[in-house]
Design a protein around this motif. Structure first.
Motif, PDB file in Angstrom:
ATOM      1  N   THR A 136      47.789  23.060  42.858  1.00 24.78           N
ATOM      2  CA  THR A 136      47.300  24.324  43.401  1.00 24.78           C
ATOM      3  C   THR A 136      47.987  25.485  42.695  1.00 24.78           C
ATOM      4  OG1 THR A 136      46.990  23.263  45.534  1.00 24.78           O
ATOM      5  CG2 THR A 136      47.053  25.663  45.521  1.00 24.78           C
ATOM      6  N   HIS A 137      47.195  26.430  42.242  1.00 25.80           N
ATOM      7  CA  HIS A 137      47.739  27.653  41.652  1.00 25.80           C
ATOM      8  C   HIS A 137      48.279  28.514  42.796  1.00 25.80           C
ATOM      9  CE1 HIS A 137      47.763  31.618  39.711  1.00 25.80           C
ATOM     10  NE2 HIS A 137      47.799  30.950  38.563  1.00 25.80           N
ATOM     11  N   PRO A 138      49.385  29.249  42.569  1.00 24.86           N
ATOM     12  CA  PRO A 138      49.907  30.098  43.646  1.00 24.86           C
ATOM     13  C   PRO A 138      48.890  31.128  44.134  1.00 24.86           C
ATOM     14  CG  PRO A 138      51.255  30.296  41.655  1.00 24.86           C
ATOM     15  CD  PRO A 138      50.230  29.273  41.384  1.00 24.86           C
ATOM     16  N   GLY A 139      48.009  31.585  43.259  1.00 22.74           N
ATOM     17  CA  GLY A 139      46.971  32.531  43.678  1.00 22.74           C
ATOM     18  C   GLY A 139      46.020  31.920  44.686  1.00 22.74           C
ATOM     19  N   ASN A 150      45.127  41.112  42.437  1.00 16.72           N
ATOM     20  CA  ASN A 150      43.811  40.571  42.148  1.00 16.72           C
ATOM     21  C   ASN A 150      43.872  39.536  41.026  1.00 16.72           C
ATOM     22  OD1 ASN A 150      40.945  40.491  42.570  1.00 16.72           O
ATOM     23  ND2 ASN A 150      40.731  41.621  40.661  1.00 16.72           N
ATOM     24  N   GLU A 151      44.642  39.801  39.988  1.00 15.89           N
ATOM     25  CA  GLU A 151      44.762  38.855  38.875  1.00 15.89           C
ATOM     26  C   GLU A 151      45.452  37.563  39.296  1.00 15.89           C
ATOM     27  OE1 GLU A 151      46.605  41.112  35.764  1.00 15.89           O
ATOM     28  OE2 GLU A 151      44.738  42.154  35.275  1.00 15.89           O
ATOM     29  N   ILE A 152      46.439  37.665  40.168  1.00 21.81           N
ATOM     30  CA  ILE A 152      47.092  36.447  40.686  1.00 21.81           C
ATOM     31  C   ILE A 152      46.108  35.670  41.548  1.00 21.81           C
ATOM     32  CG2 ILE A 152      48.897  35.565  42.232  1.00 21.81           C
ATOM     33  CD1 ILE A 152      50.676  37.900  41.218  1.00 21.81           C
ATOM     34  N   LEU A 153      45.409  36.358  42.426  1.00 16.14           N
ATOM     35  CA  LEU A 153      44.449  35.698  43.312  1.00 16.14           C
ATOM     36  C   LEU A 153      43.318  35.027  42.541  1.00 16.14           C
ATOM     37  CD1 LEU A 153      44.158  38.360  46.154  1.00 16.14           C
ATOM     38  CD2 LEU A 153      45.483  36.227  46.182  1.00 16.14           C
ATOM     39  N   ARG A 154      42.925  35.604  41.424  1.00 13.98           N
ATOM     40  CA  ARG A 154      41.861  35.030  40.594  1.00 13.98           C
ATOM     41  C   ARG A 154      42.410  33.997  39.607  1.00 13.98           C
ATOM     42  NH1 ARG A 154      38.092  39.407  38.178  1.00 13.98           N
ATOM     43  NH2 ARG A 154      36.751  37.596  37.996  1.00 13.98           N
ATOM     44  N   GLU A 155      43.700  33.710  39.714  1.00 16.10           N
ATOM     45  CA  GLU A 155      44.383  32.698  38.890  1.00 16.10           C
ATOM     46  C   GLU A 155      44.371  33.066  37.413  1.00 16.10           C
ATOM     47  OE1 GLU A 155      42.997  28.753  40.029  1.00 16.10           O
ATOM     48  OE2 GLU A 155      42.715  29.458  42.091  1.00 16.10           O
ATOM     49  N   LEU A 166      57.261  37.989  46.966  1.00 10.07           N
ATOM     50  CA  LEU A 166      56.497  37.133  47.884  1.00 10.07           C
ATOM     51  C   LEU A 166      57.411  36.448  48.896  1.00 10.07           C
ATOM     52  CD1 LEU A 166      54.022  35.544  45.320  1.00 10.07           C
ATOM     53  CD2 LEU A 166      53.426  37.136  47.165  1.00 10.07           C
ATOM     54  N   SER A 167      58.567  35.999  48.451  1.00 12.30           N
ATOM     55  CA  SER A 167      59.484  35.323  49.377  1.00 12.30           C
ATOM     56  C   SER A 167      59.992  36.284  50.446  1.00 12.30           C
ATOM     57  CB  SER A 167      60.657  34.692  48.623  1.00 12.30           C
ATOM     58  OG  SER A 167      61.521  35.672  48.098  1.00 12.30           O
ATOM     59  N   ARG A 168      60.224  37.524  50.052  1.00 11.20           N
ATOM     60  CA  ARG A 168      60.665  38.540  51.016  1.00 11.20           C
ATOM     61  C   ARG A 168      59.555  38.837  52.027  1.00 11.20           C
ATOM     62  NH1 ARG A 168      65.184  41.106  53.014  1.00 11.20           N
ATOM     63  NH2 ARG A 168      64.632  43.220  53.588  1.00 11.20           N
ATOM     64  N   GLU A 186      62.118  30.153  45.126  1.00 15.43           N
ATOM     65  CA  GLU A 186      61.958  28.850  44.465  1.00 15.43           C
ATOM     66  C   GLU A 186      60.640  28.187  44.856  1.00 15.43           C
ATOM     67  OE1 GLU A 186      66.212  29.889  44.457  1.00 15.43           O
ATOM     68  OE2 GLU A 186      64.765  29.744  46.093  1.00 15.43           O
ATOM     69  N   PHE A 187      60.204  28.401  46.089  1.00 20.64           N
ATOM     70  CA  PHE A 187      58.914  27.865  46.525  1.00 20.64           C
ATOM     71  C   PHE A 187      57.812  28.343  45.593  1.00 20.64           C
ATOM     72  CE2 PHE A 187      54.943  28.716  48.804  1.00 20.64           C
ATOM     73  CZ  PHE A 187      54.602  27.436  49.215  1.00 20.64           C
ATOM     74  N   TRP A 188      57.739  29.652  45.363  1.00 24.70           N
ATOM     75  CA  TRP A 188      56.689  30.236  44.529  1.00 24.70           C
ATOM     76  C   TRP A 188      56.832  29.828  43.079  1.00 24.70           C
ATOM     77  CZ3 TRP A 188      52.680  31.676  47.064  1.00 24.70           C
ATOM     78  CH2 TRP A 188      52.830  32.105  48.382  1.00 24.70           C
ATOM     79  N   LEU A 189      58.075  29.802  42.591  1.00 29.69           N
ATOM     80  CA  LEU A 189      58.281  29.411  41.192  1.00 29.69           C
ATOM     81  C   LEU A 189      57.976  27.934  40.973  1.00 29.69           C
ATOM     82  CD1 LEU A 189      61.500  31.424  40.303  1.00 29.69           C
ATOM     83  CD2 LEU A 189      59.139  31.895  39.619  1.00 29.69           C
ATOM     84  N   ASN A 190      58.268  27.089  41.935  1.00 26.48           N
ATOM     85  CA  ASN A 190      57.956  25.658  41.806  1.00 26.48           C
ATOM     86  C   ASN A 190      56.445  25.427  41.789  1.00 26.48           C
ATOM     87  OD1 ASN A 190      60.610  24.814  41.649  1.00 26.48           O
ATOM     88  ND2 ASN A 190      60.787  24.446  43.845  1.00 26.48           N
ATOM     89  N   VAL A 191      55.712  26.151  42.616  1.00 27.77           N
ATOM     90  CA  VAL A 191      54.250  26.038  42.618  1.00 27.77           C
ATOM     91  C   VAL A 191      53.712  26.460  41.253  1.00 27.77           C
ATOM     92  CG1 VAL A 191      52.105  26.927  43.636  1.00 27.77           C
ATOM     93  CG2 VAL A 191      54.041  26.365  45.109  1.00 27.77           C
ATOM     94  N   GLN A 192      54.204  27.587  40.732  1.00 26.98           N
ATOM     95  CA  GLN A 192      53.756  28.071  39.425  1.00 26.98           C
ATOM     96  C   GLN A 192      54.144  27.101  38.318  1.00 26.98           C
ATOM     97  OE1 GLN A 192      51.894  31.091  38.765  1.00 26.98           O
ATOM     98  NE2 GLN A 192      51.599  29.849  36.938  1.00 26.98           N
ATOM     99  N   HIS A 193      55.359  26.588  38.389  1.00 32.69           N
ATOM    100  CA  HIS A 193      55.862  25.653  37.373  1.00 32.69           C
ATOM    101  C   HIS A 193      55.008  24.384  37.327  1.00 32.69           C
ATOM    102  CE1 HIS A 193      58.855  23.858  34.759  1.00 32.69           C
ATOM    103  NE2 HIS A 193      58.865  22.796  35.535  1.00 32.69           N
TER     104      HIS A 193
END
Length: 104
Positions: free
Chosen positions: A14-17, A47-52, A64-66, A73-80
């Motif tokens: 899954t892409h974070p977007g 919008n660019e993140i949401l559209r992947e 995003l974590s804030r 790390e959650f967001w970076l792991n998903v992206q990674h």
């Protein structure tokens, strides 16, 4: 006891977007504009993140974590995970030409 994870992933992670669009935004009743304002970034960035079409950067992961109360790390792991899978698909032919080395 560790669970080995050496098998290749068959389906795209899954892409974070997509995660933001499908899971987080509806739960928090956010629209693109309100999320951009809450994060202090442009609507175009969100919008660019949401559209992947844009990756989650370390700075965005911190924002995003804030906002959502989880870890950067959650967001970076998903992206990674998404980046590695995408690169493996894109460079599959070139990677198959590399012969693994055997230790002496």
């Amino acid at each position: 006891m560790a669970i080995p994870n050496s098998s290749k992933r068959e389906i795209r992670p899954t892409h974070p977007g997509e995660m933001l669009r499908e899971d987080f935004m509806p739960d928090y009743e956010l629209k693109t504009t309100s999320m951009a304002k809450a994060l202090g970034v442009s609507r175009q960035t969100i919008n660019e993140i949401l559209r992947e079409r844009r990756a989650v950067s370390p700075a965005m992961a911190l924002r995003l974590s804030r906002l959502f109360g989880n870890s950067p790390e959650f967001w970076l792991n998903v992206q990674h995970s998404w980046d590695l899978w995408d690169s493996e698909q894109r460079y599959r032919k070139e990677l198959s030409q590399i012969q693994p080395l055997n230790a002496a």
